[in-house]
Design an enzyme around this catalytic site. Structure first.
Site, short mmCIF file in Angstrom:
data_model
loop_
_atom_site.label_atom_id
_atom_site.label_comp_id
_atom_site.label_asym_id
_atom_site.label_seq_id
_atom_site.Cartn_x
_atom_site.Cartn_y
_atom_site.Cartn_z
N GLY A 31 0.83 -1.21 0.00
CA GLY A 31 0.00 0.00 0.00
C GLY A 31 0.86 1.25 0.00
CB THR B 56 2.68 -6.76 -14.22
OG1 THR B 56 2.34 -7.63 -13.13
CG2 THR B 56 2.14 -5.37 -13.93
CG ASP C 7 15.69 -4.31 -4.45
OD1 ASP C 7 14.92 -5.26 -4.67
OD2 ASP C 7 15.76 -3.73 -3.34
CG ASP D 247 4.13 -2.61 -4.56
OD1 ASP D 247 3.11 -3.30 -4.81
OD2 ASP D 247 4.95 -2.91 -3.68
#
Ligand code: RIB
Length: 300
Positions: free
Chosen positions: A41, A211, A238, A244
């Protein structure tokens, strides 16, 4: 400027880098340890805010040092934290092991699991003003469902990033404007075979933007034809938080139409993997535009 309300988790990420993943019962020396702000979130909220959206976060942290730090980080990013409540449990954490470009993550939700339908109702004025309400599944399912119902009551688009993967109920699917899984999450969410995603996306009654790692993303156009929006090639440091970043960007750019929103979300997701930490590489709007201009020049 898009107004985005994010309903979701806030974690402190404890990141260990190692040359190989340990086997069961094995102890290894790692090469590096660091802490980074995270939680699906909070990551999506920061991604949207960096790209210029006005973002309100609805979440829950513990009354501890991590909770204070996470709220301060969100506020520094310009995210409205008036609806981040303080629970009885500790702030959520994610134990992340990075090795050779892969990651393994264990999340201990803590206070994230205290986020309640009442917390959503307390933020109903923000939902009423939102352009997009965006949620994931690291907070209780009942709370996400409640947020979807409130979004519908206010006539607002509800985006669901179904991560971590669970089977979704008919009601939540019916309330969802856009579902944003990866391949595995799509199969689990809709209980469909993993390899059948092309057909599933094209025929699904709920709109899907899936995705697909470096390959980019897939969605169906208005006629139900599958569209591939290719990914961008970058040097990955990374990959934590790439999905997100995609989701936050998609919400921030939704007003541009699904094709352009997905193209920009792919670019933002690619840039996000070039620095350490889930939020470390998330681009600002200026960085994203510079990257897209460079890509356009290079392809001429
Ligand atoms: O999607 C990446 C996030 O998942 C990490 O930041 C971690 O906190 C987990 O929630």
């Amino acid at each position: 400027m898009a107004r985005v309300v994010v309903v979701g988790s806030i974690n402190m990420d404890m990141v260990v880098t190692t040359d190989t993943f340990p086997r069961l019962g094995e102890t290894l020396f790692g090469t590096h340890f660091s802490t980074h702000p995270g939680g699906k979130g909070a990551n999506q909220a920061v991604a949207a805010a960096r790209l210029g959206a006005e973002v309100t976060m609805i979440g829950c942290v513990g009354a501890d040092a991590f909770g204070g730090e996470m709220k301060a980080t969100l506020a520094r990013e310009g995210v409205d934290i008036a609806h981040v409540s303080t629970g009885r449990e500790a702030t959520g954490i994610a134990s992340i092991t990075l090795s050779g470009g892969d990651n393994a993550i264990i999340v201990v939700p803590g206070a994230n699991h205290e986020l309640s339908p009442e917390d959503i109702d307390r933020a109903s004025a923000a939902i009423a003003q939102a352009d997009v309400v965006l949620a994931q599944l690291e907070v209780p399912y009942a709370t996400v469902l409640h947020a979807a119902r409130r979004a519908r009551e206010h006539g607002k688009p509800f985006f669901l990033n179904p991560a971590p993967a669970v089977e979704l109920s008919g009601e939540l699917l019916e309330l969802t404007t856009l579902l944003t899984p990866n391949e595995h999450e799509l199969a689990t969410a809709l209980q469909t075979p993993e390899g059948a995603w092309g057909e599933v996306i094209a025929r699904s009654p709920v709109r899907i933007a899936m995705t697909h790692g470096k390959d980019g993303a897939y969605y169906a156009d208005a006629n139900g034809a599958l569209v591939h929006q290719p990914g961008f090639t970058v040097e990955a440091v990374d990959t934590t938080g790439a999905g997100d970043t995609f989701n936050g960007a998609l919400a921030a750019f939704w007003h541009l139409g699904i094709g352009e929103a997905v193209r920009r979300a792919n670019a933002a997701g690619a840039l996000s993997v070039t620095r350490a930490g889930a939020q470390g590489g998330m681009p600002t709007l200026a960085e994203l535009e510079a990257f897209l201009n460079t890509q356009a020049r290079d392809s001429q």
